[in-house]
Design a protein around this motif. Structure first.
Motif, PDB file in Angstrom:
ATOM      1  N   ILE A 285       0.862  -1.196   0.000  1.00  0.00           N
ATOM      2  CA  ILE A 285       0.000   0.000   0.000  1.00  0.00           C
ATOM      3  C   ILE A 285       0.892   1.238   0.000  1.00  0.00           C
ATOM      4  N   ARG A 286       0.638   2.127  -0.938  1.00  0.00           N
ATOM      5  CA  ARG A 286       1.330   3.423  -0.853  1.00  0.00           C
ATOM      6  C   ARG A 286       0.296   4.534  -0.857  1.00  0.00           C
ATOM      7  N   ASP A 287       0.297   5.319   0.254  1.00  0.00           N
ATOM      8  CA  ASP A 287      -0.613   6.467   0.235  1.00  0.00           C
ATOM      9  C   ASP A 287       0.113   7.776   0.492  1.00  0.00           C
ATOM     10  N   GLY A 288       1.447   7.722   0.642  1.00  0.00           N
ATOM     11  CA  GLY A 288       2.210   8.979   0.762  1.00  0.00           C
ATOM     12  C   GLY A 288       3.223   9.064  -0.377  1.00  0.00           C
ATOM     13  N   GLY A 289       4.189   9.978  -0.197  1.00  0.00           N
ATOM     14  CA  GLY A 289       5.221  10.128  -1.230  1.00  0.00           C
ATOM     15  C   GLY A 289       6.248   9.011  -1.151  1.00  0.00           C
ATOM     16  N   LEU A 290       7.056   8.908  -2.205  1.00  0.00           N
ATOM     17  CA  LEU A 290       8.132   7.909  -2.220  1.00  0.00           C
ATOM     18  C   LEU A 290       9.436   8.576  -1.821  1.00  0.00           C
ATOM     19  N   LYS A 291      10.241   7.871  -1.004  1.00  0.00           N
ATOM     20  CA  LYS A 291      11.533   8.430  -0.589  1.00  0.00           C
ATOM     21  C   LYS A 291      12.664   7.781  -1.390  1.00  0.00           C
ATOM     22  N   ALA A 292      13.717   8.552  -1.659  1.00  0.00           N
ATOM     23  CA  ALA A 292      14.854   8.034  -2.427  1.00  0.00           C
ATOM     24  C   ALA A 292      15.527   6.885  -1.678  1.00  0.00           C
ATOM     25  N   CYS A 293      16.185   6.012  -2.409  1.00  0.00           N
ATOM     26  CA  CYS A 293      16.984   4.956  -1.765  1.00  0.00           C
ATOM     27  C   CYS A 293      18.082   4.535  -2.724  1.00  0.00           C
ATOM     28  N   SER A 294      18.977   3.674  -2.261  1.00  0.00           N
ATOM     29  CA  SER A 294      19.998   3.158  -3.184  1.00  0.00           C
ATOM     30  C   SER A 294      19.984   1.635  -3.148  1.00  0.00           C
ATOM     31  N   VAL A 295      20.358   1.074  -4.286  1.00  0.00           N
ATOM     32  CA  VAL A 295      20.300  -0.373  -4.462  1.00  0.00           C
ATOM     33  C   VAL A 295      21.591  -0.832  -5.122  1.00  0.00           C
ATOM     34  N   ILE A 296      22.128  -1.950  -4.641  1.00  0.00           N
ATOM     35  CA  ILE A 296      23.271  -2.577  -5.324  1.00  0.00           C
ATOM     36  C   ILE A 296      22.810  -3.977  -5.718  1.00  0.00           C
ATOM     37  N   THR A 297      22.884  -4.315  -6.984  1.00  0.00           N
ATOM     38  CA  THR A 297      22.438  -5.655  -7.377  1.00  0.00           C
ATOM     39  C   THR A 297      23.551  -6.664  -7.122  1.00  0.00           C
ATOM     40  N   ALA A 316      12.468   6.875 -10.176  1.00  0.00           N
ATOM     41  CA  ALA A 316      12.262   8.087 -10.986  1.00  0.00           C
ATOM     42  C   ALA A 316      11.247   9.013 -10.331  1.00  0.00           C
ATOM     43  N   LEU A 317      10.382   8.436  -9.467  1.00  0.00           N
ATOM     44  CA  LEU A 317       9.315   9.218  -8.836  1.00  0.00           C
ATOM     45  C   LEU A 317       9.581   9.491  -7.350  1.00  0.00           C
ATOM     46  N   ALA A 318      10.752   9.032  -6.856  1.00  0.00           N
ATOM     47  CA  ALA A 318      11.022   9.150  -5.413  1.00  0.00           C
ATOM     48  C   ALA A 318      11.718  10.470  -5.107  1.00  0.00           C
ATOM     49  N   SER A 319      11.259  11.141  -4.088  1.00  0.00           N
ATOM     50  CA  SER A 319      11.810  12.452  -3.767  1.00  0.00           C
ATOM     51  C   SER A 319      13.267  12.328  -3.310  1.00  0.00           C
ATOM     52  N   GLY A 320      14.171  13.125  -3.916  1.00  0.00           N
ATOM     53  CA  GLY A 320      15.594  13.061  -3.593  1.00  0.00           C
ATOM     54  C   GLY A 320      16.363  12.313  -4.665  1.00  0.00           C
ATOM     55  N   THR A 321      17.609  11.936  -4.325  1.00  0.00           N
ATOM     56  CA  THR A 321      18.479  11.277  -5.310  1.00  0.00           C
ATOM     57  C   THR A 321      18.630   9.800  -4.964  1.00  0.00           C
ATOM     58  N   SER A 322      18.241   8.955  -5.873  1.00  0.00           N
ATOM     59  CA  SER A 322      18.368   7.502  -5.688  1.00  0.00           C
ATOM     60  C   SER A 322      19.486   6.997  -6.573  1.00  0.00           C
ATOM     61  N   SER A 323      19.991   5.797  -6.267  1.00  0.00           N
ATOM     62  CA  SER A 323      21.016   5.245  -7.159  1.00  0.00           C
ATOM     63  C   SER A 323      20.910   3.732  -7.254  1.00  0.00           C
ATOM     64  N   ILE A 324      21.355   3.236  -8.401  1.00  0.00           N
ATOM     65  CA  ILE A 324      21.458   1.793  -8.615  1.00  0.00           C
ATOM     66  C   ILE A 324      22.894   1.500  -9.034  1.00  0.00           C
ATOM     67  N   PHE A 342       9.838   9.486 -20.496  1.00  0.00           N
ATOM     68  CA  PHE A 342       8.665   9.761 -19.649  1.00  0.00           C
ATOM     69  C   PHE A 342       8.891  11.020 -18.797  1.00  0.00           C
ATOM     70  N   GLY A 343      10.114  11.582 -18.882  1.00  0.00           N
ATOM     71  CA  GLY A 343      10.430  12.751 -18.055  1.00  0.00           C
ATOM     72  C   GLY A 343      11.272  12.403 -16.837  1.00  0.00           C
ATOM     73  N   ALA A 344      11.732  11.136 -16.762  1.00  0.00           N
ATOM     74  CA  ALA A 344      12.605  10.761 -15.641  1.00  0.00           C
ATOM     75  C   ALA A 344      13.933  11.491 -15.785  1.00  0.00           C
ATOM     76  N   LYS A 345      14.551  11.820 -14.633  1.00  0.00           N
ATOM     77  CA  LYS A 345      15.864  12.478 -14.664  1.00  0.00           C
ATOM     78  C   LYS A 345      16.885  11.457 -14.195  1.00  0.00           C
ATOM     79  N   ALA A 346      17.711  11.007 -15.127  1.00  0.00           N
ATOM     80  CA  ALA A 346      18.655   9.924 -14.794  1.00  0.00           C
ATOM     81  C   ALA A 346      20.001  10.171 -15.453  1.00  0.00           C
ATOM     82  N   ASP A 347      21.061   9.724 -14.773  1.00  0.00           N
ATOM     83  CA  ASP A 347      22.431   9.795 -15.308  1.00  0.00           C
ATOM     84  C   ASP A 347      23.072   8.442 -15.130  1.00  0.00           C
ATOM     85  N   VAL A 348      23.836   8.027 -16.129  1.00  0.00           N
ATOM     86  CA  VAL A 348      24.528   6.741 -16.003  1.00  0.00           C
ATOM     87  C   VAL A 348      26.023   6.978 -16.126  1.00  0.00           C
TER      88      VAL A 348
END
Ligand code: UD1
Length: 428
Positions: A285-297, A316-324, A342-348
């Motif tokens: 269930i999500r009823d608030g905003g999404l928070k940034a996080c980081s993931v390492i595969t 792409a929709l989470a507030s702040g800077t996320s990373s993979i 789609f308007g996502a802001k991403a850098d690789v």
């Protein structure tokens, strides 16, 4: 060509039932030929990869009977072929499991180098090292791998240089009937490795330790037919969990093993999503905003590389800077060029992608670059405001059964349309 058309911005609500695990199915179907008998496989996903691997068995001389949507019976008593055709092998990565399965059954195999999603170089040196250690001569000519063990296969102690799902499975397949005790160290621990071991044991094999770093296999002379039900698909389930999160939804995903979902559930909680675990289902269930996080595969039990594109669509929709950080494949960010449409802001940069979350994605015309990259396009399109179209959906249909029906069942607006092919680029 066929495309998906998605009218996005709708909150997903309701329940979805996941099917059997693709990556277990594409290993277990070839493994069935080791029995030289009749195997009934249940809880199979209805996806094109399962049809292709079944067709390969038919071409080799097996009888494959569709009992129902999710059940097949494989009769490999009269299977005599040991050469897989280029035509079928090029369609999927898992065609290389015929190397281990045919070697285990006939002491020889000829299989073209496999197709599948392109994530940079995908070597099979560890598979070949394992086959050689078991006594097979390995040859490679005109893109076809030949294995021959005229004196039979003998057990060995094998240390894998890299943790590889495919090499672990292939060496397991080749060694179940090899003479003696094979010990394979530094193996992959994915849920489908354990599922394959359980399947092999249900045919009379003696495989121990699957799910740990070391697998021990005592060769047996004969295997027999069995009835076996495949585990639920961790990646299909994870994809719907993330679709629920991206659309601010309330979705219960049924027929899962919650333990397999932990790495994804924990990330969603970090991002501010509520996750409720039950015996064989999870509610998101999500009823608030999404928070940034980081993931390492990482290999299991780390965050699966096969979930990173779908996670990118949520980041792409989470507030702040996320990373993979992609820790498995050298090049698995091709889909990001589509995500930014789609308007996502991403850098690789090399193996790291960063995302500056935006408040809203907007409908776009994109293509699926590969199977899971395609799933990321579906998630982004579901969350985006307005209409999106997704081309090259054959990638997605390799791995997601009844995707449209399942999503429509939770309130999505997604249809499949046939549209004229785009003009050939080389056409003057
Ligand atoms: C399987 C999955 C795929 C998933 C991957 C990692 C199937 C059909 N596919 O692919 O969806 O993304 O696991 O979870 O189950 N490597 C070598 N030498 C080898 C084999 C692999 O160097 O002989 C390297 C690869 O380049 C890669 C890493 O090991 O960097 C992991 O690959 P591997 O686990 O073998 O992936 P697949 O089995 O091909």
């Amino acid at each position: 060509m066929d495309i998906f058309v998605v009218e996005g911005g709708k909150r997903l609500e309701g329940s979805i039932t996941v099917g059997g695990a693709k990556n277990a199915a594409v290993a277990i179907i070839p493994a069935a030929i080791l029995s030289g008998d009749i195997c009934r496989i249940e809880n199979l996903p209805t996806i094109s990869d399962v049809s292709v691997i079944s067709q390969i068995l038919v071409q080799l001389g097996a009888k494959v009977t569709q009992i129902s949507n999710s059940v097949i019976e494989i009769d490999s008593r009269n299977l005599t072929g040991f050469q897989v055709s280029q035509e079928l092998a090029k369609n999927m990565r898992a065609s290389y499991y015929l190397l281990g399965a045919l070697l285990g059954r006939f002491n020889r195999a000829r299989v073209p180098m496999p197709g599948g999603c392109y994530f940079g170089v995908r070597p099979i040196d560890q598979h070949l090292k394992g086959f050689e250690a078991l006594g097979a001569d390995v040859g490679l000519r005109d893109g076809v791998v030949s294995l021959n063990a005229p004196n039979g296969l003998k057990a060995n102690h094998i240390f894998m240089d890299v943790v590889s799902v495919g090499a672990t499975i292939n060496v397991m397949l080749a060694s179940v009937k090899a003479e003696g005790l094979t010990i394979i160290e530094n193996v992959a621990k994915e849920p489908h490795i354990v599922d394959l071991a359980n399947f092999l044991n249900s045919m009379g094999a003696d495989v121990r330790g699957a799910g740990t770093d070391v697998i021990k296999i005592r060769g047996v002379k004969e295997l027999h037919g069995t009835t076996y039900s495949i585990i639920p698909d961790q990646i299909e389930a994870g994809t719907y969990m993330l679709a629920a999160a991206a659309t601010g939804g309330d979705v219960t995903v049924n027929n899962i093993i919650p333990k397999h979902m932990e790495c994804i559930s924990k990330k969603l909680v970090e991002m501010g999503v509520s996750v409720y675990e039950y015996d064989d289902s999870i509610r998101i269930i999500r009823d608030g905003g999404l928070k940034a996080c980081s993931v390492i595969t990482m290999p299991h039990p780390g965050f699966p590389t096969d979930m990173q594109p779908q996670m990118a669509a949520v980041m792409a929709l989470a507030s702040g800077t996320s990373s993979i950080t992609e820790g498995v494949w050298e090049n698995r960010f091709q889909y990001i060029a589509e995500l930014v449409k789609f308007g996502a802001k991403a850098d690789v940069h090399g193996r790291v992608a960063t995302f500056s979350g935006v408040e809203q994605l907007n409908g776009a015309s994109v293509k699926a670059t590969d199977l899971r990259g395609g799933a990321a396009m579906v998630i982004a399109a579901l969350a985006a405001q307005g209409e999106s179209s997704i081309r090259e959906i054959f990638h997605i249909e390799r791995g997601y059964e009844q995707l449209i029906d399942k999503l429509v069942g939770v309130g999505a607006s997604i249809t499949r349309k046939t549209v004229p092919d785009p003009p050939d680029k080389d056409e003057k």
